[in-house]
Write a protein that holds these residues in place. Structure first.
Motif, PDB file in Angstrom:
ATOM      1  N   TYR A  80       0.836  -1.206   0.000  1.00  0.00           N
ATOM      2  CA  TYR A  80       0.000   0.000   0.000  1.00  0.00           C
ATOM      3  C   TYR A  80       0.868   1.252   0.000  1.00  0.00           C
ATOM      4  CZ  TYR A  80      -2.710   3.896   1.674  1.00  0.00           C
ATOM      5  OH  TYR A  80      -3.262   5.155   1.805  1.00  0.00           O
ATOM      6  N   GLU A  81       1.899   1.247   0.804  1.00  0.00           N
ATOM      7  CA  GLU A  81       2.791   2.409   0.917  1.00  0.00           C
ATOM      8  C   GLU A  81       3.371   2.803  -0.436  1.00  0.00           C
ATOM      9  OE1 GLU A  81       5.088   5.389   2.892  1.00  0.00           O
ATOM     10  OE2 GLU A  81       3.538   4.080   3.748  1.00  0.00           O
ATOM     11  N   THR A  82       3.775   1.803  -1.211  1.00  0.00           N
ATOM     12  CA  THR A  82       4.325   2.079  -2.540  1.00  0.00           C
ATOM     13  C   THR A  82       3.275   2.693  -3.448  1.00  0.00           C
ATOM     14  OG1 THR A  82       5.940   0.290  -2.334  1.00  0.00           O
ATOM     15  CG2 THR A  82       5.408   1.029  -4.564  1.00  0.00           C
ATOM     16  N   ALA A  83       2.082   2.119  -3.452  1.00  0.00           N
ATOM     17  CA  ALA A  83       1.010   2.642  -4.300  1.00  0.00           C
ATOM     18  C   ALA A  83       0.614   4.056  -3.886  1.00  0.00           C
ATOM     19  CB  ALA A  83      -0.195   1.712  -4.237  1.00  0.00           C
ATOM     20  N   ALA A  84       0.540   4.316  -2.588  1.00  0.00           N
ATOM     21  CA  ALA A  84       0.180   5.647  -2.111  1.00  0.00           C
ATOM     22  C   ALA A  84       1.224   6.679  -2.531  1.00  0.00           C
ATOM     23  CB  ALA A  84       0.021   5.637  -0.589  1.00  0.00           C
ATOM     24  N   MET A  85       2.507   6.294  -2.438  1.00  0.00           N
ATOM     25  CA  MET A  85       3.574   7.200  -2.880  1.00  0.00           C
ATOM     26  C   MET A  85       3.441   7.522  -4.366  1.00  0.00           C
ATOM     27  SD  MET A  85       6.543   6.952  -4.857  1.00  0.00           S
ATOM     28  CE  MET A  85       6.846   5.201  -4.798  1.00  0.00           C
ATOM     29  N   MET A  86       3.155   6.511  -5.170  1.00  0.00           N
ATOM     30  CA  MET A  86       2.989   6.729  -6.604  1.00  0.00           C
ATOM     31  C   MET A  86       1.848   7.713  -6.860  1.00  0.00           C
ATOM     32  SD  MET A  86       3.547   2.750  -7.783  1.00  0.00           S
ATOM     33  CE  MET A  86       3.273   2.953  -9.545  1.00  0.00           C
ATOM     34  N   ALA A  87       0.745   7.534  -6.151  1.00  0.00           N
ATOM     35  CA  ALA A  87      -0.397   8.436  -6.322  1.00  0.00           C
ATOM     36  C   ALA A  87      -0.043   9.864  -5.938  1.00  0.00           C
ATOM     37  CB  ALA A  87      -1.581   7.941  -5.492  1.00  0.00           C
ATOM     38  N   ARG A  88       0.735  10.026  -4.879  1.00  0.00           N
ATOM     39  CA  ARG A  88       1.117  11.378  -4.459  1.00  0.00           C
ATOM     40  C   ARG A  88       1.979  12.055  -5.522  1.00  0.00           C
ATOM     41  NH1 ARG A  88      -0.364  12.824   1.031  1.00  0.00           N
ATOM     42  NH2 ARG A  88       0.833  14.705   0.539  1.00  0.00           N
ATOM     43  N   LEU A  89       2.887  11.317  -6.138  1.00  0.00           N
ATOM     44  CA  LEU A  89       3.710  11.907  -7.189  1.00  0.00           C
ATOM     45  C   LEU A  89       2.876  12.281  -8.408  1.00  0.00           C
ATOM     46  CD1 LEU A  89       6.998   9.768  -7.158  1.00  0.00           C
ATOM     47  CD2 LEU A  89       6.491  11.882  -5.921  1.00  0.00           C
ATOM     48  N   VAL A  90       1.815  11.514  -8.655  1.00  0.00           N
ATOM     49  CA  VAL A  90       0.929  11.823  -9.783  1.00  0.00           C
ATOM     50  C   VAL A  90       0.103  13.067  -9.499  1.00  0.00           C
ATOM     51  CG1 VAL A  90      -1.094  11.045 -11.079  1.00  0.00           C
ATOM     52  CG2 VAL A  90       0.793   9.454 -10.628  1.00  0.00           C
ATOM     53  N   PHE A  91      -0.668  13.051  -8.411  1.00  0.00           N
ATOM     54  CA  PHE A  91      -1.659  14.096  -8.183  1.00  0.00           C
ATOM     55  C   PHE A  91      -1.063  15.398  -7.656  1.00  0.00           C
ATOM     56  CE2 PHE A  91      -4.408  10.298  -8.179  1.00  0.00           C
ATOM     57  CZ  PHE A  91      -5.300  10.695  -9.170  1.00  0.00           C
ATOM     58  N   SER A  92       0.120  15.343  -7.074  1.00  0.00           N
ATOM     59  CA  SER A  92       0.802  16.576  -6.675  1.00  0.00           C
ATOM     60  C   SER A  92       1.528  17.218  -7.858  1.00  0.00           C
ATOM     61  CB  SER A  92       1.809  16.292  -5.563  1.00  0.00           C
ATOM     62  OG  SER A  92       2.877  15.505  -6.059  1.00  0.00           O
ATOM     63  N   LYS A  93       1.522  16.530  -8.986  1.00  0.00           N
ATOM     64  CA  LYS A  93       2.128  16.994 -10.244  1.00  0.00           C
ATOM     65  C   LYS A  93       3.654  17.008 -10.219  1.00  0.00           C
ATOM     66  CE  LYS A  93      -1.834  19.862 -11.573  1.00  0.00           C
ATOM     67  NZ  LYS A  93      -2.242  21.181 -12.115  1.00  0.00           N
ATOM     68  N   VAL A  94       4.270  16.265  -9.310  1.00  0.00           N
ATOM     69  CA  VAL A  94       5.724  16.116  -9.365  1.00  0.00           C
ATOM     70  C   VAL A  94       6.137  15.565 -10.722  1.00  0.00           C
ATOM     71  CG1 VAL A  94       7.682  14.803  -8.453  1.00  0.00           C
ATOM     72  CG2 VAL A  94       6.084  15.893  -6.875  1.00  0.00           C
ATOM     73  N   LEU A  95       5.381  14.589 -11.226  1.00  0.00           N
ATOM     74  CA  LEU A  95       5.732  13.984 -12.514  1.00  0.00           C
ATOM     75  C   LEU A  95       5.467  14.933 -13.676  1.00  0.00           C
ATOM     76  CD1 LEU A  95       4.399  10.377 -11.898  1.00  0.00           C
ATOM     77  CD2 LEU A  95       6.740  11.206 -11.691  1.00  0.00           C
ATOM     78  N   ASP A  96       4.470  15.794 -13.556  1.00  0.00           N
ATOM     79  CA  ASP A  96       4.244  16.792 -14.605  1.00  0.00           C
ATOM     80  C   ASP A  96       5.352  17.835 -14.621  1.00  0.00           C
ATOM     81  OD1 ASP A  96       1.960  15.654 -15.601  1.00  0.00           O
ATOM     82  OD2 ASP A  96       0.564  17.097 -14.720  1.00  0.00           O
ATOM     83  N   ARG A  97       5.798  18.242 -13.433  1.00  0.00           N
ATOM     84  CA  ARG A  97       6.849  19.261 -13.362  1.00  0.00           C
ATOM     85  C   ARG A  97       8.214  18.705 -13.765  1.00  0.00           C
ATOM     86  NH1 ARG A  97       3.936  20.301  -8.687  1.00  0.00           N
ATOM     87  NH2 ARG A  97       5.503  19.300  -7.345  1.00  0.00           N
ATOM     88  N   HIS A  98       8.375  17.386 -13.613  1.00  0.00           N
ATOM     89  CA  HIS A  98       9.668  16.757 -13.883  1.00  0.00           C
ATOM     90  C   HIS A  98       9.463  15.545 -14.786  1.00  0.00           C
ATOM     91  CE1 HIS A  98      11.398  19.342 -10.810  1.00  0.00           C
ATOM     92  NE2 HIS A  98      10.419  18.974  -9.996  1.00  0.00           N
ATOM     93  N   PRO A  99       9.123  15.764 -16.034  1.00  0.00           N
ATOM     94  CA  PRO A  99       8.822  14.641 -16.927  1.00  0.00           C
ATOM     95  C   PRO A  99      10.013  13.736 -17.204  1.00  0.00           C
ATOM     96  CG  PRO A  99       8.953  16.700 -18.156  1.00  0.00           C
ATOM     97  CD  PRO A  99       8.975  17.076 -16.713  1.00  0.00           C
ATOM     98  N   GLY A 100      11.224  14.222 -16.896  1.00  0.00           N
ATOM     99  CA  GLY A 100      12.408  13.403 -17.120  1.00  0.00           C
ATOM    100  C   GLY A 100      12.750  12.466 -15.980  1.00  0.00           C
TER     101      GLY A 100
END
Length: 339
Positions: A188-208
């Motif tokens: 669960y911890e891993t999945a929750a972390m992935m969701a946070r990176l998605v919805f906080s837009k960390v991945l949008d701000r850092h596409p690389g």
């Protein structure tokens, strides 16, 4: 050729440092003492003789350095880990063709300094952090400089689950019973972390960014319906936040981030069902062969043998197997591993 992208080893120097701090015999650190292949290099090398066409990228395991010492000490402790892993790689490159540098987000500037040093001076394949930092999510604004630095370094970040027994399963209790904190909690911890990176837009701000997620991303492959059609309706269950507008502002559908923006590994504890689910969920270009050695019941060879057997038994095209076994990890690290 099989390059195991996520195995664990604890150098002697950090064991001695943890003992000096009184942390070496506590909790998960105590457990490590019962697994010789995680700290005894000779034992590890003898075990690896069973697998002639196989080599390991080594990373530190647990406990996180932020659990061992304060923010003023974690950079120094990570340096001890990284120097120790780099020495092993230099002495035994045919068995350990690369290592993952350990950093601690308890000290963000220190993590950037040490990660940069380890990658540029020691040749690290990337860096390892944990899914939380003393209980804080890793998408907080204070960690933004780290993501920026990792994107510029163009190396992957291995993200290891971190959760302890003091993270209770129910509000009415003080601790998690029956090792639920590990069996279900880490997934669960891993999945929750992935969701946070998605919805906080960390991945949008850092596409690389190239985040590597352990254990096929935990529970993620089993929940593609909730992540897909379920999160397509995000906001309909919430009255105190405008999640519908958040979803509209994302660059991709939530499900597509989970499938395309992470690099999952195959370490699923000898589970054929888990491997099949992960292989069905993620694109073959993202999947990394890994075993989580040496945490099997045999304390070394078990997960190596079983993971190879499972992957080789599923009728995958040779092109796909080559990507999983070595091609993908070479591409995302920018390194060529030769056996």
């Amino acid at each position: 050729m099989r390059i195991d992208a996520y195995t664990h080893f604890i150098p002697a120097g950090i064991l001695a440092a943890m003992d000096r701090l009184g942390a070496g015999q506590q909790g998960i650190g105590k457990r490590m003492r019962g697994i010789p292949c995680i700290y005894d290099l000779d034992a590890r090398l003898r075990m690896l003789d069973e697998f002639p066409d196989y080599a390991q990228i080594i990373a530190y395991s647990s406990p996180p350095m932020e659990d061992v010492a304060g923010p003023d000490k974690v950079e120094e402790l990570c340096r001890i880990i990284n120097d120790g892993l780099a020495e092993i790689v230099s002495r035994h490159p045919h068995r350990f063709p690369g290592f993952v540098a350990q950093v601690s987000l308890a000290d963000v500037p220190g993590a950037i300094r040490e990660g940069t040093r380890a990658i540029r001076d020691l040749g690290a394949c990337g860096v390892q952090i944990y899914t939380n930092v003393n209980g804080r999510p890793i998408d907080l604004p204070e960690f933004e400089p780290f993501w920026d630095a990792l994107e510029k370094l163009d190396k992957p970040v291995w993200i290891h689950p971190a959760r302890r027994a003091d993270f209770s399963d129910y509000k009415s209790e003080d601790k998690s019973l029956y090792e639920i904190w590990w069996t279900f909690g880490w997934s669960y911890e891993t999945a929750a972390m992935m969701a946070r990176l998605v919805f906080s837009k960390v991945l949008d701000r850092h596409p690389g960014l190239k985040p590597i997620v352990h254990h096929f991303g935990g529970i993620v492959p089993m929940l593609d319906g909730r992540i897909g059609p379920g999160w397509d309706q995000i906001g309909t269950r919430t009255s105190d936040a405008d999640y519908a507008s958040l979803k509209a502002s994302l660059k991709k559908r939530p499900l597509d981030y989970f499938r395309e923006s992470f690099y999952p590994d195959t370490a699923v504890f000898s589970s054929t069902i888990g491997a099949q689910a992960g292989l069905a969920f993620y694109p073959k270009e993202n999947i990394l062969f890994a075993t989580d050695c040496p945490f099997d019941p045999e304390k070394g060879p078990g997960f190596i043998r079983d993971t190879q057997r499972i992957l080789d038994s599923l009728g995958l095209p040779q092109e796909t197997l080559d990507l999983i076994y070595f091609g993908n990890i070479q591409r995302i690290t920018g390194k060529t591993f030769v056996r």
